[in-house]
Design a protein around this motif. Structure first.
Motif, PDB file in Angstrom:
ATOM      1  N   GLN A  18     -34.242 -16.563  21.560  1.00 25.13           N
ATOM      2  CA  GLN A  18     -34.348 -15.277  22.227  1.00 25.13           C
ATOM      3  C   GLN A  18     -34.869 -14.215  21.265  1.00 25.13           C
ATOM      4  O   GLN A  18     -35.680 -13.365  21.639  1.00 25.13           O
ATOM      5  CB  GLN A  18     -32.972 -14.858  22.770  1.00 25.13           C
ATOM      6  N   GLY A  19     -34.455 -14.301  19.972  1.00 29.36           N
ATOM      7  CA  GLY A  19     -34.949 -13.351  18.974  1.00 29.36           C
ATOM      8  C   GLY A  19     -36.433 -13.502  18.738  1.00 29.36           C
ATOM      9  O   GLY A  19     -37.170 -12.521  18.623  1.00 29.36           O
ATOM     10  N   GLU A  20     -36.888 -14.744  18.682  1.00 31.96           N
ATOM     11  CA  GLU A  20     -38.322 -14.977  18.484  1.00 31.96           C
ATOM     12  C   GLU A  20     -39.124 -14.465  19.676  1.00 31.96           C
ATOM     13  O   GLU A  20     -40.189 -13.873  19.529  1.00 31.96           O
ATOM     14  CB  GLU A  20     -38.567 -16.469  18.283  1.00 31.96           C
ATOM     15  N   PHE A  21     -38.566 -14.669  20.887  1.00 35.68           N
ATOM     16  CA  PHE A  21     -39.273 -14.235  22.094  1.00 35.68           C
ATOM     17  C   PHE A  21     -39.341 -12.705  22.144  1.00 35.68           C
ATOM     18  O   PHE A  21     -40.359 -12.126  22.500  1.00 35.68           O
ATOM     19  CB  PHE A  21     -38.553 -14.769  23.336  1.00 35.68           C
ATOM     20  N   ASP A  22     -38.182 -12.069  21.783  1.00 38.45           N
ATOM     21  CA  ASP A  22     -38.156 -10.605  21.783  1.00 38.45           C
ATOM     22  C   ASP A  22     -39.141 -10.048  20.780  1.00 38.45           C
ATOM     23  O   ASP A  22     -39.755  -9.011  21.010  1.00 38.45           O
ATOM     24  CB  ASP A  22     -36.739 -10.095  21.462  1.00 38.45           C
ATOM     25  N   ALA A  69     -27.783 -18.539  30.043  1.00 42.06           N
ATOM     26  CA  ALA A  69     -27.244 -19.713  29.356  1.00 42.06           C
ATOM     27  C   ALA A  69     -26.302 -19.293  28.226  1.00 42.06           C
ATOM     28  O   ALA A  69     -25.226 -19.872  28.039  1.00 42.06           O
ATOM     29  CB  ALA A  69     -28.382 -20.574  28.814  1.00 42.06           C
ATOM     30  N   ILE A  70     -26.724 -18.262  27.486  1.00 44.90           N
ATOM     31  CA  ILE A  70     -25.874 -17.756  26.400  1.00 44.90           C
ATOM     32  C   ILE A  70     -24.530 -17.279  26.947  1.00 44.90           C
ATOM     33  O   ILE A  70     -23.458 -17.579  26.391  1.00 44.90           O
ATOM     34  CB  ILE A  70     -26.595 -16.620  25.645  1.00 44.90           C
ATOM     35  N   GLU A  71     -24.545 -16.519  28.044  1.00 44.92           N
ATOM     36  CA  GLU A  71     -23.299 -16.023  28.639  1.00 44.92           C
ATOM     37  C   GLU A  71     -22.406 -17.170  29.107  1.00 44.92           C
ATOM     38  O   GLU A  71     -21.178 -17.105  29.001  1.00 44.92           O
ATOM     39  CB  GLU A  71     -23.610 -15.084  29.805  1.00 44.92           C
ATOM     40  N   GLU A 128     -28.941 -21.816  18.542  1.00 43.88           N
ATOM     41  CA  GLU A 128     -30.346 -22.127  18.805  1.00 43.88           C
ATOM     42  C   GLU A 128     -30.937 -21.197  19.860  1.00 43.88           C
ATOM     43  O   GLU A 128     -32.063 -20.703  19.722  1.00 43.88           O
ATOM     44  CB  GLU A 128     -30.471 -23.579  19.264  1.00 43.88           C
ATOM     45  N   LEU A 129     -30.176 -20.932  20.925  1.00 37.88           N
ATOM     46  CA  LEU A 129     -30.658 -20.048  21.988  1.00 37.88           C
ATOM     47  C   LEU A 129     -30.832 -18.617  21.482  1.00 37.88           C
ATOM     48  O   LEU A 129     -31.781 -17.920  21.871  1.00 37.88           O
ATOM     49  CB  LEU A 129     -29.693 -20.062  23.172  1.00 37.88           C
ATOM     50  N   ALA A 130     -29.907 -18.162  20.618  1.00 36.73           N
ATOM     51  CA  ALA A 130     -30.030 -16.816  20.066  1.00 36.73           C
ATOM     52  C   ALA A 130     -31.277 -16.702  19.208  1.00 36.73           C
ATOM     53  O   ALA A 130     -31.976 -15.679  19.220  1.00 36.73           O
ATOM     54  CB  ALA A 130     -28.788 -16.488  19.238  1.00 36.73           C
ATOM     55  N   THR A 131     -31.593 -17.785  18.448  1.00 37.08           N
ATOM     56  CA  THR A 131     -32.800 -17.778  17.620  1.00 37.08           C
ATOM     57  C   THR A 131     -34.042 -17.710  18.497  1.00 37.08           C
ATOM     58  O   THR A 131     -34.973 -16.941  18.245  1.00 37.08           O
ATOM     59  CB  THR A 131     -32.849 -19.039  16.740  1.00 37.08           C
TER      60      THR A 131
END
Length: 597
Positions: A593-597, A561-563, A588-591
């Motif tokens: 993904q960071g939380e998930f990582d 989705a980010i791409e 929002e998606l980057a945030t």
């Protein structure tokens, strides 16, 4: 009184000036009159047809201060104001009626033939050598390009002023007169304003004085005062065009100096062949760069040139005037050794050197060979030159005939394929045009200049555009702009296509986009992703990327989705509200993904 013999009466008539004028005039007209209505060719299009600066005589003053007025293509700017003046008067008198342009080219060649006749008669002291030189030069096939190709007028116009400068200088030295000297200096300045190769004139005058008066330190110092003003004018000209010289020699040279020198050593031998045996002429010769001093062709060329230098040494001791008559025209090839040009070997560069060859042939045939044999050979040579020149002139009739001939003679050179593609595109044969452009890219890649690549990709784009393949056209225009971001034709076409793409849907893209949206709403996310990805193959639109990113989000594919959102933002035609939404979703998606990582 001894009665005048029949042969003596004929010689008396032939020595009259009007006979030479009539013979040379008839020779030039017989060969070149049929070419009056031949089309504009090659650089004529951007230098004359598309050049709006020529359409008013109010620009005459600006021609002397603005090199960009030389062409409609700013990248091809040159400082040749007198050439522009001649074009402007041609346009004022007849618009784009091509016959007027050809008439002036023919008239310049005719005048140069008469000047060659006068120069050789003055140097040799023999009217027969002068007449034969003028006739041979009038008909030599190598003159075909400067006469038939309107843009080569710079060569014949420059030669016209060079010959006047040389003749007036000789007259000034012989008579110790100021007026001819000033006329010579003025003609030299005009030669520079026609073409930069005129810069060699001061060197020619120095060689003339050395051959006429001998070589000694005292003589050199004595003659230097006569050359000083010529060198100062030449330096002033060089200072005026220093930016162009810096670009060509230092900032953006087409090739390195050593490669250029060794290539031109090979070219000298090739030029000698074209002068002596003028068959196989072409607007584009199959000629390649030299590898260096180890190149076999370069070594062979150096050996041959060494032999020619020895022959000239012998000629210096045998006949000083003939040495000068053969050598001075060849000196005008010297600039090609230091100024790298796109075209490696070009026939119009031999226009002035041909004067030296015809002078040598004339002297041998009328002054050294038994009279009847010499006249017979001279007649055969004149007839063969006339036939070859007429045939060559017919090749210049249209772009189709010109480039078909070039392609036949130089199939491994890119430029004939480029211009053959242009011919096909003009005829609506778009598939054939694309094939020609592709061959231009692959037939000899090392010979392609940046300018060649720019033209090829731009013309591929124009061909795809004519075929209605807008996506492929945009891709080709992008390649052209990557080479030169300021290339207006490609930039304007790409902007227009992008604007069109922003409002017009490709039918298949629109169909698949709507189907994909319905699948997203219905929760058929895998099918939606496949359908929207397929839509992008037909058209890259921001709405399709937005829907695809949404499908990826809902299916849990955050990275994809980010791409998709990033690809949306890279598009040149994204509306502000859509871009803002994409930025918010990306954050929002980057945030996440960071939380998930």
């Amino acid at each position: 009184m001894r009665p005048i013999s029949h042969s003596e009466s004929w010689e008396t008539i032939l020595q009259k000036g009007w006979v030479a004028w009539t013979a040379i005039t008839l020779a030039v007209l017989a060969v070149y009159l049929p070419s009056l209505n031949h089309a504009f060719q090659y650089d004529d299009l951007h230098s004359i047809v598309e050049n709006s600066h020529l359409r008013t005589l109010y620009n005459l003053d600006d021609f002397f201060t603005r090199p960009d007025m030389f062409t409609a293509d700013a990248k091809s700017a040159m400082y040749r104001p007198l050439v522009l003046v001649s074009y402007a008067f041609n346009y004022a008198l007849g618009g784009y009626q091509v016959a007027g342009y050809h008439w002036l080219n023919i008239a310049l060649h005719w005048a140069n033939c008469l000047l060659v006749r006068s120069l050789m008669q003055r140097l040799s002291g023999l009217w027969s050598v002068g007449l034969a030189s003028g006739l041979l030069f009038a008909l030599h096939p190598i003159a075909g390009e400067p006469v038939n190709y309107i843009s080569s007028r710079s060569e014949s116009l420059c030669a016209f002023f060079i010959l006047i400068s040389l003749l007036q200088y000789i007259r000034a030295r012989e008579r110790a007169s100021l007026m001819p000297y000033l006329c010579s200096l003025s003609a030299f300045a005009c030669a520079l304003l026609a073409k930069s190769v005129g810069i060699i004139v001061p060197l020619v005058l120095a060689v003339r004085d050395a051959t006429a008066e001998g070589v000694s330190a005292r003589r050199l110092l004595h003659n230097a005062k006569y050359h000083l003003l010529f060198w100062l004018v030449g330096l002033a000209y060089a200072a005026g065009v220093r930016q162009a010289l810096q670009t060509a020699l230092i900032d953006r040279p087409v090739r390195g100096l050593s490669v250029q020198i060794f290539t031109q050593v090979k070219a000298l031998v090739y030029y000698l062949k074209l002068l002596l045996v003028p068959w196989g002429q072409s607007v584009e010769h199959q000629f390649v760069l030299a590898d260096g001093i180890g190149d076999g062709a370069v070594l062979a060329a150096l050996a041959l040139l060494g032999s020619l230098a020895f022959c000239l040494f012998l000629l210096w001791h045998r006949s000083r005037w003939l040495f000068f008559g053969c050598v001075w025209p060849a000196l005008f090839l010297l600039p090609t050794f230091v100024v790298p040009l796109n075209v490696l070997a070009n026939e119009h560069r031999l226009y002035i050197p041909a004067m030296g060859l015809t002078a040598l042939l004339a002297w041998v045939l009328v002054a050294r060979v038994e009279r009847r044999q010499g006249l017979l050979v001279l007649g055969l040579l004149i007839a063969s030159y006339a036939g070859l020149s007429r045939n060559r002139s017919q090749v210049w009739q249209t772009p189709a005939t010109l480039w078909a001939d070039a392609l036949d003679r130089a199939p491994r050179m890119p430029r004939p394929h480029i211009f053959t593609g242009d011919v096909y595109r003009g005829q609506g044969r778009n598939i054939d045009a694309l094939e020609s452009y592709q061959r231009a890219l692959t037939v000899n890649p090392e010979s392609l200049s940046g300018g060649d690549l720019l033209v090829i990709h731009n013309n591929i784009g124009a061909t795809y555009l004519a075929m209605g393949h807008n996506e492929q056209a945009m891709a080709s225009y992008r390649r052209a702009i990557a080479i030169d971001p300021d290339f207006a034709k490609a930039r304007d076409a790409l902007e227009a296509l992008q604007a069109l793409a922003s409002v017009a849907w490709h039918p298949e893209a629109e169909k698949r986009y709507k189907a994909g949206l319905k699948m997203v709403v219905a929760g058929m996310l895998e099918q939606a992703i496949a359908e929207l990805s397929a839509a992008l193959q037909f058209q890259r639109r921001p709405r399709i990327y937005q829907a695809l990113a949404l499908a990826y989000e809902r299916s849990g594919q955050t990275g994809a989705a980010i791409e998709a959102y990033r690809a949306l933002l890279r598009l040149p035609s994204v509306k502000a509200t859509l871009a803002q939404n994409a930025h918010e979703r990306l954050a929002e998606l980057a945030t996440r993904q960071g939380e998930f990582d």
